[in-house]
Motif scaffolding. Structure first.
Motif, mmCIF file in Angstrom:
data_model
loop_
_atom_site.group_PDB
_atom_site.id
_atom_site.type_symbol
_atom_site.label_atom_id
_atom_site.label_comp_id
_atom_site.label_asym_id
_atom_site.label_seq_id
_atom_site.Cartn_x
_atom_site.Cartn_y
_atom_site.Cartn_z
ATOM 1 N N TYR A 24 0.831 -1.206 0.000
ATOM 2 C CA TYR A 24 0.000 0.000 0.000
ATOM 3 C C TYR A 24 0.866 1.256 0.000
ATOM 4 O O TYR A 24 0.596 2.219 -0.714
ATOM 5 C CB TYR A 24 -0.923 0.022 1.213
ATOM 6 C CG TYR A 24 -2.047 -0.987 1.187
ATOM 7 C CD1 TYR A 24 -2.551 -1.482 -0.007
ATOM 8 C CD2 TYR A 24 -2.601 -1.448 2.366
ATOM 9 C CE1 TYR A 24 -3.576 -2.408 -0.028
ATOM 10 C CE2 TYR A 24 -3.636 -2.379 2.357
ATOM 11 C CZ TYR A 24 -4.114 -2.854 1.162
ATOM 12 O OH TYR A 24 -5.135 -3.761 1.149
ATOM 13 N N THR A 25 1.912 1.242 0.819
ATOM 14 C CA THR A 25 2.806 2.399 0.904
ATOM 15 C C THR A 25 3.495 2.646 -0.435
ATOM 16 O O THR A 25 3.546 3.779 -0.923
ATOM 17 C CB THR A 25 3.859 2.185 2.007
ATOM 18 O OG1 THR A 25 3.190 1.969 3.241
ATOM 19 C CG2 THR A 25 4.776 3.373 2.122
ATOM 20 N N THR A 26 4.010 1.587 -1.024
ATOM 21 C CA THR A 26 4.696 1.710 -2.317
ATOM 22 C C THR A 26 3.739 2.205 -3.391
ATOM 23 O O THR A 26 4.088 3.067 -4.202
ATOM 24 C CB THR A 26 5.312 0.358 -2.729
ATOM 25 O OG1 THR A 26 6.219 -0.048 -1.711
ATOM 26 C CG2 THR A 26 6.033 0.465 -4.058
ATOM 27 N N PHE A 27 2.509 1.691 -3.389
ATOM 28 C CA PHE A 27 1.519 2.138 -4.367
ATOM 29 C C PHE A 27 1.264 3.629 -4.235
ATOM 30 O O PHE A 27 1.245 4.359 -5.229
ATOM 31 C CB PHE A 27 0.207 1.370 -4.205
ATOM 32 C CG PHE A 27 -0.894 1.899 -5.084
ATOM 33 C CD1 PHE A 27 -0.940 1.560 -6.427
ATOM 34 C CD2 PHE A 27 -1.854 2.765 -4.579
ATOM 35 C CE1 PHE A 27 -1.932 2.071 -7.253
ATOM 36 C CE2 PHE A 27 -2.846 3.273 -5.398
ATOM 37 C CZ PHE A 27 -2.889 2.922 -6.729
ATOM 38 N N ALA A 50 -4.794 10.556 -19.888
ATOM 39 C CA ALA A 50 -5.705 9.908 -18.949
ATOM 40 C C ALA A 50 -4.988 8.725 -18.319
ATOM 41 O O ALA A 50 -4.256 8.009 -18.997
ATOM 42 C CB ALA A 50 -6.962 9.426 -19.663
ATOM 43 N N MET A 51 -5.196 8.570 -17.020
ATOM 44 C CA MET A 51 -4.664 7.409 -16.299
ATOM 45 C C MET A 51 -5.744 6.918 -15.356
ATOM 46 O O MET A 51 -6.399 7.707 -14.683
ATOM 47 C CB MET A 51 -3.449 7.796 -15.430
ATOM 48 C CG MET A 51 -2.196 8.062 -16.167
ATOM 49 S SD MET A 51 -0.746 8.230 -15.088
ATOM 50 C CE MET A 51 -1.323 9.152 -13.712
ATOM 51 N N ILE A 52 -5.896 5.617 -15.305
ATOM 52 C CA ILE A 52 -6.794 5.004 -14.329
ATOM 53 C C ILE A 52 -5.985 3.929 -13.628
ATOM 54 O O ILE A 52 -5.417 3.044 -14.273
ATOM 55 C CB ILE A 52 -8.040 4.394 -14.995
ATOM 56 C CG1 ILE A 52 -8.834 5.474 -15.727
ATOM 57 C CG2 ILE A 52 -8.903 3.695 -13.954
ATOM 58 C CD1 ILE A 52 -10.003 4.952 -16.529
ATOM 59 N N LEU A 53 -5.923 4.033 -12.310
ATOM 60 C CA LEU A 53 -5.157 3.097 -11.499
ATOM 61 C C LEU A 53 -6.077 2.455 -10.476
ATOM 62 O O LEU A 53 -6.998 3.101 -9.976
ATOM 63 C CB LEU A 53 -4.030 3.830 -10.751
ATOM 64 C CG LEU A 53 -3.136 4.761 -11.554
ATOM 65 C CD1 LEU A 53 -2.313 5.619 -10.615
ATOM 66 C CD2 LEU A 53 -2.233 3.946 -12.437
ATOM 67 N N PHE A 54 -5.813 1.214 -10.145
ATOM 68 C CA PHE A 54 -6.540 0.541 -9.080
ATOM 69 C C PHE A 54 -5.549 0.151 -8.003
ATOM 70 O O PHE A 54 -4.545 -0.497 -8.289
ATOM 71 C CB PHE A 54 -7.275 -0.700 -9.609
ATOM 72 C CG PHE A 54 -8.429 -0.352 -10.500
ATOM 73 C CD1 PHE A 54 -9.681 -0.106 -9.968
ATOM 74 C CD2 PHE A 54 -8.255 -0.261 -11.871
ATOM 75 C CE1 PHE A 54 -10.748 0.235 -10.794
ATOM 76 C CE2 PHE A 54 -9.320 0.074 -12.693
ATOM 77 C CZ PHE A 54 -10.564 0.324 -12.156
ATOM 78 N N SER A 55 -5.825 0.561 -6.777
ATOM 79 C CA SER A 55 -4.927 0.265 -5.665
ATOM 80 C C SER A 55 -4.976 -1.228 -5.352
ATOM 81 O O SER A 55 -5.873 -1.935 -5.824
ATOM 82 C CB SER A 55 -5.331 1.066 -4.433
ATOM 83 O OG SER A 55 -6.532 0.563 -3.898
ATOM 84 N N SER A 57 -6.042 -2.546 -2.853
ATOM 85 C CA SER A 57 -7.315 -2.855 -2.192
ATOM 86 C C SER A 57 -8.500 -2.739 -3.143
ATOM 87 O O SER A 57 -9.635 -2.988 -2.760
ATOM 88 C CB SER A 57 -7.520 -1.921 -0.995
ATOM 89 O OG SER A 57 -7.598 -0.581 -1.424
ATOM 90 N N GLY A 58 -8.235 -2.327 -4.417
ATOM 91 C CA GLY A 58 -9.291 -2.233 -5.412
ATOM 92 C C GLY A 58 -9.891 -0.849 -5.575
ATOM 93 O O GLY A 58 -10.807 -0.655 -6.366
ATOM 94 N N LYS A 59 -9.378 0.132 -4.850
ATOM 95 C CA LYS A 59 -9.911 1.491 -4.947
ATOM 96 C C LYS A 59 -9.388 2.149 -6.231
ATOM 97 O O LYS A 59 -8.186 2.136 -6.478
ATOM 98 C CB LYS A 59 -9.485 2.308 -3.728
ATOM 99 C CG LYS A 59 -10.073 3.687 -3.675
ATOM 100 C CD LYS A 59 -9.695 4.401 -2.397
ATOM 101 C CE LYS A 59 -10.267 5.805 -2.393
ATOM 102 N NZ LYS A 59 -9.860 6.550 -1.197
#
Length: 177
Positions: A24-27, A50-55, A57-59
């Motif tokens: 999570y920290t690295t993300f 445009a960028m779409i990222l998913f953490s 945890s899925g957020k």
């Protein structure tokens, strides 16, 4: 030779980070870096992005410039011109980003000037500790002018504070009588 206290910047092998907290920290850190690079691309190359990222945890996280509608329209049909409303909104977004970048540059300049003044005042304070009469001959004309301005400002501030104290003393005496 002084030994290094850290290992410095090293190449990190590309593998999945096993500890969930570390992942999570690295993300979060890398997401900020990607946003910064995307912003630099927009500023320096005047591109739409445009960028779409998913953490982990899925957020979902996203970055669109100038607007989501403008990017989606261009993606669906690269040769199509933007509609009137979308074009106006996109132009406004670009203008806002340019204004904010100009303000950021102004603030950076102000910061640089303040840092320079701080260094100068530190030198003046150091000179004062040595005795101004010992080193004033070493100042160049520009430094003498700055020192004179500093002295004038100090005199003004001292007189202002003295007036405040005198007015406060006379006011407090007037209230007691």
């Amino acid at each position: 030779m002084v030994s290094k206290k850290t290992r410095g910047r090293q190449k990190i092998p590309m593998k999945k980070i096993e500890k969930q907290d570390d992942r999570y920290t690295t993300f979060s850190k890398r997401r900020k870096g990607l946003y910064k690079k995307a912003s630099e691309l927009v500023t320096e190359c005047d591109v739409d992005i445009a960028m779409i990222l998913f953490s982990p945890s899925g957020k979902p996280y996203s970055f669109f410039h100038p607007t989501t509608d403008a990017i989606v329209s261009r993606f669906q049909n690269p040769d199509m011109q933007l509609s009137g409303t979308t074009g106006i909104v996109a132009a406004h977004a670009r203008n806002t980003v340019k204004q904010l970048n100009n303000r950021l540059e102004e603030l950076d300049t102000i910061k640089d000037v303040a840092v320079g003044q701080t260094k100068f005042y530190d030198q003046v304070a150091e000179t004062r500790q040595r005795g101004w009469w010992e080193s004033i001959e070493q100042l160049n004309p520009d430094e003498v002018t700055k020192f004179e301005a500093w002295l004038t400002a100090a005199r003004f501030n001292m007189n202002y504070r003295l007036n405040q104290l005198e007015n406060g003393a006379s006011t407090s005496l007037g209230c007691e009588v």
